[in-house]
Design an enzyme around this catalytic site. Structure first.
Site, PDB file in Angstrom:
ATOM      1  N   GLY A  16      -9.721  -7.232 -14.553  1.00  0.00           N
ATOM      2  CA  GLY A  16     -10.206  -5.856 -14.498  1.00  0.00           C
ATOM      3  C   GLY A  16     -11.572  -5.763 -13.850  1.00  0.00           C
ATOM      4  N   ASP A 146     -12.688 -20.143  -5.549  1.00  0.00           N
ATOM      5  CA  ASP A 146     -11.752 -20.077  -4.404  1.00  0.00           C
ATOM      6  C   ASP A 146     -12.534 -20.421  -3.136  1.00  0.00           C
ATOM      7  OD1 ASP A 146     -10.080 -18.871  -6.224  1.00  0.00           O
ATOM      8  OD2 ASP A 146     -10.254 -16.849  -5.378  1.00  0.00           O
ATOM      9  N   ILE A 147     -11.897 -21.164  -2.219  1.00  0.00           N
ATOM     10  CA  ILE A 147     -12.644 -21.474  -1.002  1.00  0.00           C
ATOM     11  C   ILE A 147     -12.845 -20.239  -0.131  1.00  0.00           C
ATOM     12  CG2 ILE A 147     -12.273 -23.970  -0.817  1.00  0.00           C
ATOM     13  CD1 ILE A 147      -9.958 -23.357   1.088  1.00  0.00           C
ATOM     14  N   LYS A 188     -15.866 -21.866 -23.372  1.00  0.00           N
ATOM     15  CA  LYS A 188     -15.887 -22.903 -22.335  1.00  0.00           C
ATOM     16  C   LYS A 188     -15.474 -22.412 -20.939  1.00  0.00           C
ATOM     17  CE  LYS A 188     -16.413 -26.908 -23.544  1.00  0.00           C
ATOM     18  NZ  LYS A 188     -17.698 -27.411 -24.027  1.00  0.00           N
ATOM     19  N   GLY A 353       7.740   4.767   0.114  1.00  0.00           N
ATOM     20  CA  GLY A 353       8.271   3.414   0.245  1.00  0.00           C
ATOM     21  C   GLY A 353       8.666   3.132   1.676  1.00  0.00           C
ATOM     22  N   CYS A 380       6.686  11.556   0.154  1.00  0.00           N
ATOM     23  CA  CYS A 380       6.825  10.845   1.427  1.00  0.00           C
ATOM     24  C   CYS A 380       8.271  10.366   1.626  1.00  0.00           C
ATOM     25  CB  CYS A 380       5.817   9.715   1.523  1.00  0.00           C
ATOM     26  SG  CYS A 380       5.461   9.303   3.224  1.00  0.00           S
ATOM     27  N   GLU A 404      22.370   3.660  15.703  1.00  0.00           N
ATOM     28  CA  GLU A 404      21.364   4.467  16.428  1.00  0.00           C
ATOM     29  C   GLU A 404      20.264   4.979  15.496  1.00  0.00           C
ATOM     30  OE1 GLU A 404      23.566   7.684  18.106  1.00  0.00           O
ATOM     31  OE2 GLU A 404      24.899   6.309  19.167  1.00  0.00           O
ATOM     32  N   ARG A 461       5.557   7.099   9.197  1.00  0.00           N
ATOM     33  CA  ARG A 461       5.903   7.177  10.618  1.00  0.00           C
ATOM     34  C   ARG A 461       6.901   8.297  10.892  1.00  0.00           C
ATOM     35  NH1 ARG A 461       6.217   1.695   9.405  1.00  0.00           N
ATOM     36  NH2 ARG A 461       4.373   0.648  10.189  1.00  0.00           N
ATOM     37  N   HIS A 506       0.779  11.991   0.405  1.00  0.00           N
ATOM     38  CA  HIS A 506       0.621  11.259  -0.865  1.00  0.00           C
ATOM     39  C   HIS A 506      -0.420  11.940  -1.757  1.00  0.00           C
ATOM     40  CE1 HIS A 506       3.003   7.648   0.053  1.00  0.00           C
ATOM     41  NE2 HIS A 506       2.665   7.908   1.304  1.00  0.00           N
ATOM     42  N   GLU A 508      -0.959  11.567  -4.791  1.00  0.00           N
ATOM     43  CA  GLU A 508      -1.508  10.690  -5.840  1.00  0.00           C
ATOM     44  C   GLU A 508      -2.883  10.126  -5.471  1.00  0.00           C
ATOM     45  OE1 GLU A 508       1.053  10.044  -3.884  1.00  0.00           O
ATOM     46  OE2 GLU A 508       1.381   7.904  -3.503  1.00  0.00           O
TER      47      GLU A 508
HETATM   48  N1  GLN Z   1       9.000   4.724   5.465  1.00  0.00           N
HETATM   49  C1  GLN Z   1       8.740   6.115   5.629  1.00  0.00           C
HETATM   50  C2  GLN Z   1       7.943   6.400   6.887  1.00  0.00           C
HETATM   51  O1  GLN Z   1       7.385   5.490   7.459  1.00  0.00           O
HETATM   52  C3  GLN Z   1       8.000   6.656   4.423  1.00  0.00           C
HETATM   53  C4  GLN Z   1       6.641   6.106   4.270  1.00  0.00           C
HETATM   54  C5  GLN Z   1       6.053   6.363   2.923  1.00  0.00           C
HETATM   55  O2  GLN Z   1       6.758   6.727   1.991  1.00  0.00           O
HETATM   56  N2  GLN Z   1       4.761   6.154   2.799  1.00  0.00           N
HETATM   57  O3  GLN Z   1       7.843   7.517   7.304  1.00  0.00           O
END
Ligand code: GLN
Length: 539
Positions: A16, A146-147, A188, A353, A380, A404, A461, A506, A508
């Site tokens: 944390g 850690d190096i 320790k 995602g 998204c 396609e 995208r 997003h 959030e």
């Molecule tokens: N994969 C999708 C895109 O690139 C959604 C991206 C996301 O949910 N952040 O548009």
């Protein structure tokens, strides 16, 4: 001139450190100081944008469109200063700058070395965020020993010499484990970790000891003795139920006074913790509770959805409600069916995602929420799934030949923009950062936000394919938020559903416990109403 606190971590990761750094920020902000944060990440990636969430956790996006470490999310949730590209530095970024400079011949024949060239570049980047602030809190990623983190530790060691002893503090977050068989707290691991720090020339000024129970005075004295510190510099960072209690427990341990005294922060005011106390009380005494399902792909690693998890909790705070989360692996829906996996949920959320895996499961979850009148929130990729489900099942728009199709979205209603080069879809063409959006009146989106113009952060995208706008609108999908030129669809909703809303951005990333995001607040509220309804009808 700004003063600096460097936060390092010892013994093991996940103690944390980010929350500790953020809580120090919150405490000092509560004393009237202007605080900012910077995170140093020792990996060679230039930024975490391309990293797998399984390894790195969530990629947090700032207003200016930087893809950053998730700790920047914590900083923004705890401190009111906005973060940006400058507030996250990686080894890759530092070396790239130095090597590019070397190629341009700017080192004039010198041998380019870790010390001083890399360490100077690190110090320069720390200094760059300090302008106009009273205090900079700089967190070093990784664990001492850690190096990879050595150049950063060397740079922060030099820092104290460069700007003076009275302007720099080193805080070390460490573990003091409780060993049940001995009924004892063990010092320790901390002794060893401090020894490693001192071997590279850093004597910590403050120890933040992560423990299960309060450190006793003899334990503090022992740690002080072995680590060359005063007893009052050893702070108990006891496990707490909610991260938003951490500023309060740090204050109880005298941490803000200690910092103010050591750094001679003469402009600090008496502390005002009212806001944190209110948040803490609300979290402890909710009047209601709901269960929300998150249909994702990285659900076994909660770090992948950090901001989402926090934003849902903030949505709960806004409604005096505890939000219980059920993490659902999208592929389980494909294997076992919607009813088995999704029944009993008060609300369903499909988050962002990448990639095709689990898409069909997410699309079925949307259909389940739509047809069963369960509040639905798509974010998204969640908007993409919502639109695909609607197009398929309400408009009969079928998939083209799958070879396609774009790799992420499997349906023509979601596609690249016409001017977006398809070959480069693996990088460069993402829409990143804050963009404005206009809301239509008489929509759930407007009802939640209460204003016509908003700005939200993007990372994607693909976009809604405008060729299908009229067809879907006629079939009852409403486009309640559009880009100011009306070319991009930002929000869709179904007016006759109790609460069905999906956004291209997003939300959030902008939610904080101080200011829960309006859409999360509205979604939790709708889920509460649904919960009451289903309880009343005995479902
Ligand atoms: N994969 C999708 C895109 O690139 C959604 C991206 C996301 O949910 N952040 O548009």
């Amino acid at each position: 001139m700004a003063k600096f606190i460097f936060v390092t971590g010892g013994v093991l990761s996940s103690l944390g450190k980010g929350i500790s750094a953020s809580s120090i920020g919150a405490l000092l902000e509560a004393r009237g100081l202007k605080v900012t944060h910077i995170k140093m990440d020792p990996y060679i990636n230039v930024d975490p944008g391309t990293m797998n969430p399984y390894q790195h956790g969530e990629v947090y996006v700032t207003e200016d469109g930087a893809e950053t470490d998730l700790d920047l999310g914590h900083y923004e949730r705890f401190v009111s200063t906005p973060m940006g590209a400058k507030n996250n530095v990686t080894t890759g970024m530092v070396y790239k700058t130095v090597i590019d400079r070397e190629r341009r011949g700017e080192y004039l024949g010198a041998t380019v070395q870790v010390v001083p060239h890399i360490s100077d570049e690190i110090k320069k980047r720390i200094m760059e965020v300090a302008e106009d602030f009273d205090l900079v809190i700089c967190e070093i990623g990784g664990t001492v020993g850690d190096i990879e983190s050595l150049p950063f530790l060397e740079a922060i060691r030099q820092f104290r010499f460069d700007i003076g002893r009275e302007n720099v503090l080193y805080a070390h977050v460490t573990l003091v484990p409780y060993i049940e068989t001995a009924d004892e707290l063990k010092t320790k691991p901390t002794q060893h970790s401090v020894k490693s720090l001192r071997a590279i020339g850093i004597q910590p000024d403050i120890l933040l000891c992560r423990t299960k129970c309060q450190l006793t005075e003899p334990v503090k004295a022992k740690l002080g003795l072995f680590c060359n510190m005063e007893k009052n510099e050893v702070i108990t960072a006891r496990d707490v139920k909610s991260i938003y209690d951490v500023p309060l427990i740090f204050h109880d341990e005298g941490l803000d006074d200690l910092i103010v005294k050591k750094l001679q922060l003469t402009n600090a005011c008496p502390i005002d913790l009212t806001m944190w106390e209110e948040i803490s009380n609300k979290i402890k005494n909710p009047a209601y509770d709901v269960t929300i399902g998150i249909i994702g792909k990285y659900v076994e690693l909660k770090e992948s959805y950090k901001s989402l998890y926090e934003a849902l909790n903030h949505g709960g705070l806004a409604n005096n409600c505890r939000v219980n989360l059920r993490w659902v692996e999208a592929e389980d829906i494909e294997k076992e069916g919607e009813e088995k996996i999704l029944s009993g949920l008060d609300g369903i959320l499909v988050p962002g995602g990448f990639g095709q895996r689990g898409m069909e499961g997410k699309i079925s979850a949307v259909g389940y929420a739509r047809t069963k009148n369960i509040p639905f929130f798509g974010i998204c990729l969640g908007l993409h799934c919502a639109v695909i489900e609607y197009a398929r099942n309400k408009c009969g728009i079928k998939e083209a030949n799958s070879s396609e199709m774009n790799p992420d979205t499997i349906h023509p209603v979601i596609d690249f923009l016409p001017d977006q080069a398809k070959e480069t879809h693996k990088g460069g063409t993402m829409r990143l950062g804050s963009y404005p959006c206009k809301l239509r009146k008489d929509t759930k989106a407007f009802e939640a936000y209460g204003v016509r113009e908003i700005c939200e952060r993007h990372r994607h995208r693909y976009e809604f394919n405008n060729q299908y706008r009229i067809q879907l609108d006629e079939a009852g999908l409403k486009f309640s938020g559009l880009s100011p030129d009306a070319n991009l669809v930002e929000i869709v909703e179904i007016p006759e559903h109790p609460w069905f809303l999906a956004v291209q951005y997003h939300p959030e990333f902008k939610s904080t416990p101080r200011k829960p995001h309006p859409l999360f607040a509205a979604f939790v509220k709708a889920s509460m109403a649904n919960s009451v309804l289903s309880k009343a009808s005995g479902i």
